[in-house]
Design an enzyme around this catalytic site. Structure first.
Site, PDB file in Angstrom:
ATOM      1  N   GLU A   1      -4.102  11.376  -3.602  1.00 38.87           N
ATOM      2  CA  GLU A   1      -3.698  12.724  -4.008  1.00 38.87           C
ATOM      3  C   GLU A   1      -3.197  12.683  -5.450  1.00 38.87           C
ATOM      4  O   GLU A   1      -2.535  13.603  -5.920  1.00 38.87           O
ATOM      5  CB  GLU A   1      -2.633  13.301  -3.074  1.00 38.87           C
TER       6      GLU A   1
ATOM      7  N   CYS B   1      -1.300  12.729   2.169  1.00 37.53           N
ATOM      8  CA  CYS B   1      -1.164  11.316   2.542  1.00 37.53           C
ATOM      9  C   CYS B   1      -2.107  10.892   3.657  1.00 37.53           C
ATOM     10  O   CYS B   1      -2.085   9.733   4.089  1.00 37.53           O
ATOM     11  CB  CYS B   1       0.285  11.029   2.951  1.00 37.53           C
TER      12      CYS B   1
ATOM     13  N   HIS C   1       3.356   6.706   8.855  1.00 32.37           N
ATOM     14  CA  HIS C   1       3.356   7.069   7.441  1.00 32.37           C
ATOM     15  C   HIS C   1       4.817   7.147   7.007  1.00 32.37           C
ATOM     16  O   HIS C   1       5.631   7.803   7.667  1.00 32.37           O
ATOM     17  CB  HIS C   1       2.675   8.420   7.219  1.00 32.37           C
TER      18      HIS C   1
END
Length: 390
Positions: free
Chosen positions: A79, A111, A233
């Site tokens: 990103e 993400c 994450h």
């Protein structure tokens, strides 16, 4: 046929900031950073490192000549894209000297990008069992100096080779996923720093996790007691723990202890690098595999991927026989040991160095950058990359 992660490695810049010192400089209690969000060090990217060079350096650590010949698909999740048209994957493909008969693309969904890449890679390998796919997750997390998100910045990349009959982890077929159009985190094309609603984003991260976890249990028939570990994450290392705590009582006491211990192992690298967006989940996986002494072949690992905006997915993998023999534990330890701490003043100076956006020519001093691949400057609106081995 098994399909999964045959190789995995990461790269981070050679500079970092101590989070205790950043807290003092920002008039914040150090425990807010070191305990509250669970971060100890934050990797800082010099102007000579961008998402392309970070990804290429990560891949250099794991690829051999066989890989270079057999990789026919490069998927770059990021990103922090450097071009609205040309993919970062094409640059990396060239810098690594890969097989020219290959597809190379960039994938974007906050993400979640590298996870999307893995799922595409699985489909490609299913149709082309002799192929290998290079999946990259590379980002520089920037929120700005003296902002609420400053302590959750970071820089780095993870590279993975996806193949048939993988040596490290075979990915299982069942997964659960969810999409919802929300504004918890975003970065318009005109901004080089992100916008975030932190409280809302934390809530959505947990909501997505509990939703896909329930879906996964229904699809697979598995429960928490079937897992040795779950990787998350990690925008910061406490975030995954908040999510894990929402479901951990579903497991028996022995499993709870195991999951919590392995969770700590999975955060070791992230707490010393910071947030690397698309690579964060897979940096956590590398940390778990290299730092946990409890895991054995046949262990089932859960993976929770979350990309703001938002897409979430829960999927799983099974560790393969002798998987430890194929990890880059020594190289990663050397990378951490070779890093240099910089002062807050030096960090602020580096942060404010920017690449020209007006077409002007620039040459960057790379004498202090030990990385094999680096950004040398700008010329005719083109980034000038160098691989020292070429």
């Amino acid at each position: 046929m098994k399909i999964g992660i045959d190789k995995i490695g990461f790269f981070a810049p050679h500079m970092y900031v101590d989070m205790n010192k950043l807290a003092v400089a920002r008039n914040v209690e150090p425990e807010k950073f070191t305990i509250g969000i669970g971060q100890e060090k934050m990797a800082i990217a010099p102007i000579t490192q961008d998402p392309v060079t970070l990804a290429a350096n990560a891949a250099l650590m794991i690829l051999d000549e066989t890989d270079r010949g057999k990789i026919d698909f490069v998927i770059f999740g990021t990103e922090s894209g450097i071009d609205n048209s040309k993919s970062g994957a094409v640059y990396v493909h060239h810098l690594l000297g890969l097989n020219p008969n290959a597809r190379s693309i960039e994938v974007k969904q906050a993400c979640y990008g590298a996870t999307a890449g893995i799922q595409m890679a699985k489909g490609h390998i299913a149709l082309n069992p002799e192929s290998r796919v290079l999946v990259l997750g590379s980002d520089i997390a920037r929120y700005g100096l003296n902002t609420s998100g400053e302590s959750t910045q970071g820089a780095g990349a993870v590279a993975m080779v996806i193949s048939a009959e993988p040596k490290i982890m075979a990915l299982e077929n069942k997964s659960a996923y969810l999409t919802a159009d929300i504004m918890d985190f975003w970065r318009p094309v005109y901004s080089d720093t992100a916008f975030v609603d932190g409280k809302f984003s934390n809530e959505q991260y947990i909501h997505f996790f509990t939703t896909v976890w329930e879906q996964y249990k229904n699809k697979s028939g598995l429960e928490l007691n079937n897992f040795e570990a779950i990787c998350f994450h990690l925008p910061y290392t406490k975030m995954g723990l908040k999510a894990l705590r929402t479901v951990i009582e579903e497991a028996d006491e022995a499993t709870q202890e195991k999951l919590l211990a392995n969770y700590q192992s999975s955060t070791t690298y992230n707490r010393n690098i910071g947030n690397i967006y698309t690579g964060s989940l897979y940096l956590s996986l590398v940390s778990l595999l290299e730092q946990s002494e409890q895991l054995k072949e046949g262990s089932r690992i859960g993976l929770y991927s979350y990309g703001s905006g938002a897409v979430g997915e829960f999927f799983t993998g099974i560790l393969q026989p002798n998987y430890r023999d194929y990890l880059q534990t020594k190289s990663h330890a050397e990378l951490f040991a070779s890093r240099t701490e910089i002062s807050i003043e030096e960090y602020e100076e580096v942060f404010q160095q920017t690449i020209p956006v007006d077409g002007s020519t620039a040459t960057f001093d790379a004498t202090k950058d030990p990385a094999t691949i680096y950004l040398a400057g700008m010329k005719d609106n083109m980034r000038q990359y160098v691989n020292k081995t070429h």
